[in-house]
Design a protein around this motif. Structure first.
Motif, PDB file in Angstrom:
ATOM      1  N   HIS A 242       0.832  -1.202   0.000  1.00  0.00           N
ATOM      2  CA  HIS A 242       0.000   0.000   0.000  1.00  0.00           C
ATOM      3  C   HIS A 242       0.870   1.257   0.000  1.00  0.00           C
ATOM      4  N   ALA A 243       1.862   1.291   0.884  1.00  0.00           N
ATOM      5  CA  ALA A 243       2.722   2.466   1.008  1.00  0.00           C
ATOM      6  C   ALA A 243       3.517   2.705  -0.270  1.00  0.00           C
ATOM      7  N   MET A 244       4.111   1.658  -0.814  1.00  0.00           N
ATOM      8  CA  MET A 244       4.937   1.810  -2.019  1.00  0.00           C
ATOM      9  C   MET A 244       4.102   2.274  -3.210  1.00  0.00           C
ATOM     10  N   ALA A 245       2.881   1.777  -3.306  1.00  0.00           N
ATOM     11  CA  ALA A 245       2.020   2.182  -4.425  1.00  0.00           C
ATOM     12  C   ALA A 245       1.751   3.682  -4.376  1.00  0.00           C
ATOM     13  N   ILE A 246       1.518   4.203  -3.173  1.00  0.00           N
ATOM     14  CA  ILE A 246       1.247   5.638  -3.028  1.00  0.00           C
ATOM     15  C   ILE A 246       2.513   6.447  -3.277  1.00  0.00           C
ATOM     16  N   TRP A 247       3.630   6.024  -2.689  1.00  0.00           N
ATOM     17  CA  TRP A 247       4.897   6.749  -2.897  1.00  0.00           C
ATOM     18  C   TRP A 247       5.281   6.759  -4.388  1.00  0.00           C
ATOM     19  N   LYS A 248       5.086   5.638  -5.065  1.00  0.00           N
ATOM     20  CA  LYS A 248       5.410   5.591  -6.496  1.00  0.00           C
ATOM     21  C   LYS A 248       4.505   6.525  -7.290  1.00  0.00           C
ATOM     22  N   TYR A 249       3.231   6.574  -6.919  1.00  0.00           N
ATOM     23  CA  TYR A 249       2.310   7.419  -7.671  1.00  0.00           C
ATOM     24  C   TYR A 249       2.680   8.888  -7.543  1.00  0.00           C
ATOM     25  N   ASP A 272      13.815  -1.107  -1.293  1.00  0.00           N
ATOM     26  CA  ASP A 272      12.895  -0.638  -2.332  1.00  0.00           C
ATOM     27  C   ASP A 272      12.437   0.791  -2.043  1.00  0.00           C
ATOM     28  N   ALA A 273      12.056   1.033  -0.785  1.00  0.00           N
ATOM     29  CA  ALA A 273      11.595   2.372  -0.407  1.00  0.00           C
ATOM     30  C   ALA A 273      12.735   3.377  -0.479  1.00  0.00           C
ATOM     31  N   LEU A 274      13.904   2.994   0.030  1.00  0.00           N
ATOM     32  CA  LEU A 274      15.039   3.919   0.043  1.00  0.00           C
ATOM     33  C   LEU A 274      15.495   4.270  -1.368  1.00  0.00           C
ATOM     34  N   THR A 275      15.451   3.297  -2.267  1.00  0.00           N
ATOM     35  CA  THR A 275      15.819   3.568  -3.656  1.00  0.00           C
ATOM     36  C   THR A 275      14.844   4.558  -4.288  1.00  0.00           C
ATOM     37  N   LEU A 276      13.549   4.360  -4.022  1.00  0.00           N
ATOM     38  CA  LEU A 276      12.548   5.286  -4.543  1.00  0.00           C
ATOM     39  C   LEU A 276      12.728   6.675  -3.942  1.00  0.00           C
ATOM     40  N   PHE A 277      12.987   6.732  -2.636  1.00  0.00           N
ATOM     41  CA  PHE A 277      13.211   8.018  -1.971  1.00  0.00           C
ATOM     42  C   PHE A 277      14.361   8.781  -2.624  1.00  0.00           C
ATOM     43  N   ASP A 316      19.482   7.473   9.152  1.00  0.00           N
ATOM     44  CA  ASP A 316      20.762   7.973   8.631  1.00  0.00           C
ATOM     45  C   ASP A 316      20.817   7.889   7.112  1.00  0.00           C
ATOM     46  N   LYS A 317      20.303   6.798   6.566  1.00  0.00           N
ATOM     47  CA  LYS A 317      20.314   6.650   5.106  1.00  0.00           C
ATOM     48  C   LYS A 317      19.456   7.726   4.435  1.00  0.00           C
ATOM     49  N   VAL A 318      18.289   7.983   5.006  1.00  0.00           N
ATOM     50  CA  VAL A 318      17.417   9.020   4.447  1.00  0.00           C
ATOM     51  C   VAL A 318      18.070  10.392   4.606  1.00  0.00           C
ATOM     52  N   HIS A 319      18.709  10.609   5.755  1.00  0.00           N
ATOM     53  CA  HIS A 319      19.382  11.891   5.997  1.00  0.00           C
ATOM     54  C   HIS A 319      20.459  12.149   4.943  1.00  0.00           C
ATOM     55  N   LYS A 320      21.207  11.123   4.591  1.00  0.00           N
ATOM     56  CA  LYS A 320      22.281  11.274   3.603  1.00  0.00           C
ATOM     57  C   LYS A 320      21.742  11.608   2.210  1.00  0.00           C
ATOM     58  N   LEU A 321      20.506  11.215   1.933  1.00  0.00           N
ATOM     59  CA  LEU A 321      19.922  11.538   0.634  1.00  0.00           C
ATOM     60  C   LEU A 321      19.795  13.048   0.453  1.00  0.00           C
TER      61      LEU A 321
END
Length: 584
Positions: A242-249, A272-277, A316-321
């Motif tokens: 559910h979450a990935m479908a919304i983030w991708k859209y 998967d989420a981090l790559t999309l982010f 930390d990974k999201v912060h580095k983005l």
């Protein structure tokens, strides 16, 4: 018949999603003869003004949406409304009245009826009864109602059954009604977790709105180019699909403007989420992460389930983005957490550099597991809303007061994002981030600053005076304070402790006039450079350290550097001006 749905919000920018849902559902499924009116106010309005406005609508029924921040208003308004209009029916719903409906009706004789639980279907069925003049036929009442009958006894049909979310209409038919307000949106109800302080833990049956509906509704937000949509789903990413479908859209249909806010559990994020982010536009989404505590016994006691190591690794990974705002939460006053253990929780979060660190205090909400456990944990809390903790077996009231002082300064100096450079510069001189705010708060309160309102310049003065009083070697302090100041705005009146730059006035005027290719290379190349406009939307400042290196690495390198602050180009995350170091 006229039904007035009333929301009293904490701030003007907030809107009450619940009353719009009730109205939309009733308009679709209820009698066509009924008229529905929405009225929204804030807790900053005078009760007298709200009273007059509600009375003048000449409604037959007024329905209040009740929460901890507005329940005192609802009680007072109900009493006064019945004085001026005894025939008026007053109904209430919401979390502040659903879990002790009978007691609430006994204590508030001017309120006729309580809707318990999800209200869309319940409200619509009640409207049908009212329109047919069958409100006295209690056997016809739907589940989800507690009502005072003609004998002043209370008839209770229990909690409303859970709804199919696909049956709840989209409430934003006219976006102009919500101009300058945060738009709230839900694609799920319920939460799979059982946090003892949270009402969402009561409903463990998580239900989702179909993606077909969600995508069409997201598209309406995007086409309207609204500034922000705040998802109210609890633990938004509890269901990966559910979450990935919304983030991708929203990634694939990004309009370059709209920001989407999600409350997530960061330890559930995967590659998967981090790559999309990593591919998202800066500012497209922001994440709120409720950690609450890093003390294991506390986490166990509140039934919180999370992998802290994984959570911080993903933060930390999201912060580095560098493209996503992260907001992390702590709650003071939880079981088994002493003042020193809260200190550790604070420092544990601070080291991960969240964009905001929310320091909140336990609120013992009606209907939660925590309410049942207060005696066992020695939790004493305020008798009136917001039912905030006063002390526990592990935390004294003196310590709560100290934490309140720290909270004020964390909000003012950290969460505002206006002092980031200064805080990063001075923090290594203190035992810990918590120690810095603790000492600062003690000085702030000793001087009585907590009793006054401060403009932006005085806040800088207060911080500077505190730091100068610590006998620290801070040779760049004044310049780094200026760096923070000019990152946010092109102030007209320089502080008394800033260097006099009047000697550069003529030189910089010539620089704007004759060297646009140096100051604004893009505008100069495309022919849009205007020296007067450029000067008005920027600021030049000389620093005794390499600003670019400090901003990127937090390392100080001495020298003389000319920097340009460009207010026409701001960072979408922190709203700071773009800064360029100029080689002259």
């Amino acid at each position: 018949m006229r039904f007035l749905l009333c929301g009293i919000n904490a701030k003007y920018i907030y809107s009450n999603l619940a009353i719009f849902c009730l109205k939309s559902y009733a308009e679709k499924n209820g009698p066509v003869s009924a008229e529905y009116i929405i009225k929204e106010y804030t807790i900053n309005h005078y009760v007298e003004d709200i009273l007059q406005d509600l009375y003048e609508t000449k409604a037959d029924v007024i329905i209040f949406s009740c929460y901890i921040w507005n329940i005192s208003y609802v009680r007072e308004l109900s009493e006064e409304l019945k004085k001026v209009n005894p025939d008026l029916s007053i109904w209430v719903g919401g979390p502040e009245v659903s879990y002790d409906a009978e007691q609430f009706l006994q204590e508030n004789p001017d309120i006729d009826l309580v809707m318990q639980g999800e209200g869309e279907h319940v409200f619509t069925e009640l409207v049908k009864l009212y329109e047919k003049s069958e409100m006295v036929n209690y056997s016809c009442y739907p589940e989800g109602v507690a009502v005072r009958n003609s004998d002043s006894n209370i008839y209770n049909t229990g909690f409303a059954p859970l709804m199919d979310l696909n049956q709840v209409p989209f409430v934003y038919d006219d976006f102009q009604l919500f101009e300058h307000k945060i738009l709230y949106y839900e694609t799920s109800r319920g939460c799979p977790f059982s946090c003892s302080y949270c009402l969402s833990s009561i409903d463990k049956s998580v239900r989702f709105r179909s993606m077909e509906l969600v995508e069409s509704e997201l598209q309406r937000f995007l086409e309207a180019r609204v500034p922000q949509v705040k998802f109210v789903d609890r633990t938004f990413n509890c269901n990966k699909k559910h979450a990935m479908a919304i983030w991708k859209y929203i990634y694939e249909h990004d309009n370059g403007i709209t920001n989407f806010h999600f409350e997530i559990s960061s330890d559930l994020l995967d590659e998967d989420a981090l790559t999309l982010f990593s591919e998202m536009r800066p500012g497209l989404i922001q994440l709120e992460i409720g950690v609450q505590s890093t003390n294991p016994p506390t986490i166990d006691a509140i039934h919180r389930h999370m992998d802290l190591d994984k959570l911080f690794e993903n933060v930390d990974k999201v912060h580095k983005l560098g493209n996503i705002h992260q907001h992390m939460d702590l709650i003071a006053g939880l079981p088994f957490e002493t003042y020193d253990q809260f200190r550790k929780s604070f420092n544990d979060l601070y080291v991960h550099e969240p964009d905001q660190l929310q320091l909140g205090f336990l609120k013992v909400l009606k209907g939660t597991c925590m309410e049942e456990q207060v005696e066992g944990y020695g939790i004493r809390y305020r008798s009136l809303p917001p039912y905030e903790v006063l002390m526990t077996d592990w935390l004294t009231y003196d310590e709560v007061i100290r934490l309140k002082g720290i909270e004020e300064l964390v909000e003012m100096y950290y969460n505002s994002g206006q002092y980031t450079c200064t805080l990063s510069y001075v923090m290594p001189f203190f035992e810990s981030p918590f120690a810095f705010f603790e000492q600062f708060s003690e000085e702030y309160r000793r001087k009585g600053c907590h009793k006054m309102n401060h403009n932006r310049m005085s806040k800088y003065e207060i911080l500077r005076d505190f730091l100068l009083g610590q006998s620290l070697e801070l040779p760049y302090l004044d310049q780094i304070l200026l760096l923070d100041m000019y990152l946010r705005e092109n102030i007209k009146a320089r502080p008394s402790w800033a260097a006099d730059l009047s000697g550069y006035k003529k030189e910089w005027k010539e620089l704007y006039r004759n060297q646009g290719e140096l100051l604004f290379p893009k505008e100069w190349k495309d022919g849009s450079y205007d020296s007067k406009k450029a000067a008005n939307q920027s600021h030049l400042e000389v620093f005794d350290f390499n600003v670019s290196r400090f901003m990127e690495e937090r390392k100080l390198e001495s020298g003389s550097y000319l920097c340009l602050f460009d207010y026409g180009k701001r960072n979408p995350l922190d709203k700071n001006a773009q800064i360029r170091q100029i080689d002259t």
